[in-house]
Design an enzyme around this catalytic site. Structure first.
Site, PDB file in Angstrom:
ATOM      1  N   LYS A  16      89.405  23.662  80.644  1.00  0.00           N
ATOM      2  CA  LYS A  16      88.984  24.066  79.357  1.00  0.00           C
ATOM      3  C   LYS A  16      90.042  23.834  78.112  1.00  0.00           C
ATOM      4  O   LYS A  16      89.810  23.557  77.169  1.00  0.00           O
ATOM      5  CB  LYS A  16      88.896  25.640  79.355  1.00  0.00           C
ATOM      6  CG  LYS A  16      87.766  26.173  80.216  1.00  0.00           C
ATOM      7  CD  LYS A  16      87.526  27.556  80.700  1.00  0.00           C
ATOM      8  CE  LYS A  16      86.419  27.952  81.678  1.00  0.00           C
ATOM      9  NZ  LYS A  16      86.582  29.200  81.853  1.00  0.00           N
TER      10      LYS A  16
ATOM     11  N   ASP B 189      83.786  34.245  75.409  1.00  0.00           N
ATOM     12  CA  ASP B 189      82.965  34.268  76.743  1.00  0.00           C
ATOM     13  C   ASP B 189      81.739  34.919  76.620  1.00  0.00           C
ATOM     14  O   ASP B 189      80.982  34.825  77.466  1.00  0.00           O
ATOM     15  CB  ASP B 189      83.845  34.834  77.839  1.00  0.00           C
ATOM     16  CG  ASP B 189      84.563  33.954  78.751  1.00  0.00           C
ATOM     17  OD1 ASP B 189      83.814  32.859  79.000  1.00  0.00           O
ATOM     18  OD2 ASP B 189      85.636  34.378  79.205  1.00  0.00           O
TER      19      ASP B 189
ATOM     20  N   GLN C 265      90.552  34.249  81.989  1.00  0.00           N
ATOM     21  CA  GLN C 265      89.743  33.542  83.030  1.00  0.00           C
ATOM     22  C   GLN C 265      89.601  34.557  84.255  1.00  0.00           C
ATOM     23  O   GLN C 265      90.395  35.471  84.466  1.00  0.00           O
ATOM     24  CB  GLN C 265      90.578  32.445  83.705  1.00  0.00           C
ATOM     25  CG  GLN C 265      89.845  31.783  84.671  1.00  0.00           C
ATOM     26  CD  GLN C 265      88.662  30.891  84.392  1.00  0.00           C
ATOM     27  OE1 GLN C 265      88.516  30.580  83.201  1.00  0.00           O
ATOM     28  NE2 GLN C 265      87.820  30.633  85.127  1.00  0.00           N
TER      29      GLN C 265
HETATM   30  N1  GUN Z   1      85.073  32.894  85.950  1.00  0.00           N
HETATM   31  C1  GUN Z   1      84.131  31.879  86.319  1.00  0.00           C
HETATM   32  N2  GUN Z   1      83.278  31.830  85.411  1.00  0.00           N
HETATM   33  C2  GUN Z   1      84.063  31.907  83.991  1.00  0.00           C
HETATM   34  C3  GUN Z   1      83.785  31.963  82.608  1.00  0.00           C
HETATM   35  O1  GUN Z   1      82.706  31.496  82.282  1.00  0.00           O
HETATM   36  N3  GUN Z   1      84.650  32.581  81.802  1.00  0.00           N
HETATM   37  C4  GUN Z   1      85.549  33.196  82.535  1.00  0.00           C
HETATM   38  N4  GUN Z   1      86.305  33.904  81.605  1.00  0.00           N
HETATM   39  N5  GUN Z   1      85.884  33.158  83.462  1.00  0.00           N
HETATM   40  C5  GUN Z   1      84.874  32.723  84.481  1.00  0.00           C
END
Ligand code: GUN
Length: 294
Positions: free
Chosen positions: A60, A127, A104
């Protein structure tokens, strides 16, 4: 989007569509940087060192930098307390260089993910997990939309899969994918069924679906024989099988013989999720700029 065809089945190339989306994001980021006098900013917070999370977080941050988005990295130890994490969120909420905040998930045991999500400014919630953004999506007023479900919708659009009136089944009802996916499909005019641990006959719900989204997190949970011939199959799963190979929630080989369209794993919704995150970062920056000038 051009299509790779295997037999009568079209592979939904998430990698290629993600490249296209990231190009659009880079153009918007450059335009915003000119207007704001600074690049759009994305803070990515990781607590602890879960190996899978570390890979996602690294990807990311790298993708943000490549799109001209300033990346603010915050790596905290697994022993971080709720109040320390909430204090960091508070600082990021107030930091004008930061347009988007991502924490995350999953968080280490003992930390309260709902409290953390609630603390993020909804305008910076890239998100789309905050209750305000979920509520807006539920009320047909989408703002910042959860990345993986939005990625499914964008991928379908790129391949001309018309969702209105389609009988869709979502397998999995998590806050991250299954629930917002159902809301996105409803917004697009599909007739939606959601399967969860209380569902009596998952096979029957999948077998009559013209579109299936698998978001269970279990390798090959959906046998290929369940897929209705000609259906569009979107596999959100990223799992390791017994041999360590990366596989989805759908038994791909047999499903691909029956489906009309299918996403590969890897190369399907993984790259799309990151692309839609970057898209949310420039969307958040743009909305924040408008709310200041208006
Ligand atoms: N963990 C698994 N998928 C995601 C996501 O799309 N965003 C976040 N913040 N954590 C995750």
């Amino acid at each position: 989007m051009s299509s790779v065809v295997s037999g009568a089945t079209i592979l939904l190339d998430g990698k290629a569509v993600a490249v296209k989306v990231r190009g659009e994001v880079a153009a918007r980021a450059a335009e915003l940087a000119g207007r704001l006098g600074r690049p759009p900013g994305l803070a990515v917070v990781q607590v602890g060192a879960d190996p899978a999370s570390s890979i996602y977080v690294r990807n990311k941050r790298k993708a943000a930098a490549e799109a001209g988005i300033a990346s603010f990295a915050h790596d905290l130890p697994a022993t971080t307390s709720d109040s320390d994490l909430l204090a960091l969120i508070d600082r990021l909420n107030c930091d004008d260089r930061v347009d988007g905040i991502l924490v995350q998930l999953p968080l280490p045991n003992g930390l309260d993910a709902s409290r953390v999500m609630d603390a993020i400014d909804p305008g910076k919630d890239v998100d789309g997990f905050h209750a305000v953004n979920t509520g807006l999506l539920a009320q047909k007023r989408p703002a910042l939309r959860p990345c993986t479900p939005h990625g499914v919708i964008r991928l379908a659009a790129e391949y001309g899969i018309a969702l209105r009136g389609l009988r869709a089944t979502v397998v999995g009802a998590s806050n991250i994918v299954g629930r917002p996916m159902a809301l996105e499909l409803l917004l697009a005019g599909a007739t939606v069924t959601v399967c969860h641990t209380g569902t009596r006959d998952v096979e029957a719900e999948v077998a009559r679906a013209e579109l299936v989204v698998a978001a269970v997190g279990k390798p090959h949970f959906i046998p290929g024989d369940w897929i209705r011939p000609g259906a569009a199959v979107f596999d959100v799963g990223i799992n390791r099988d017994a041999t360590g190979r990366m596989v989805g929630d759908v038994a791909y080989d047999r499903a691909a013989e029956r489906a009309g369209w299918i996403t590969p794993v890897p190369g399907g919704l993984g790259p799309m999720t990151i692309a839609m995150l970057l898209s949310n970062a420039v969307e958040a920056a743009s909305r924040r700029a408008e709310s200041r000038s208006g």
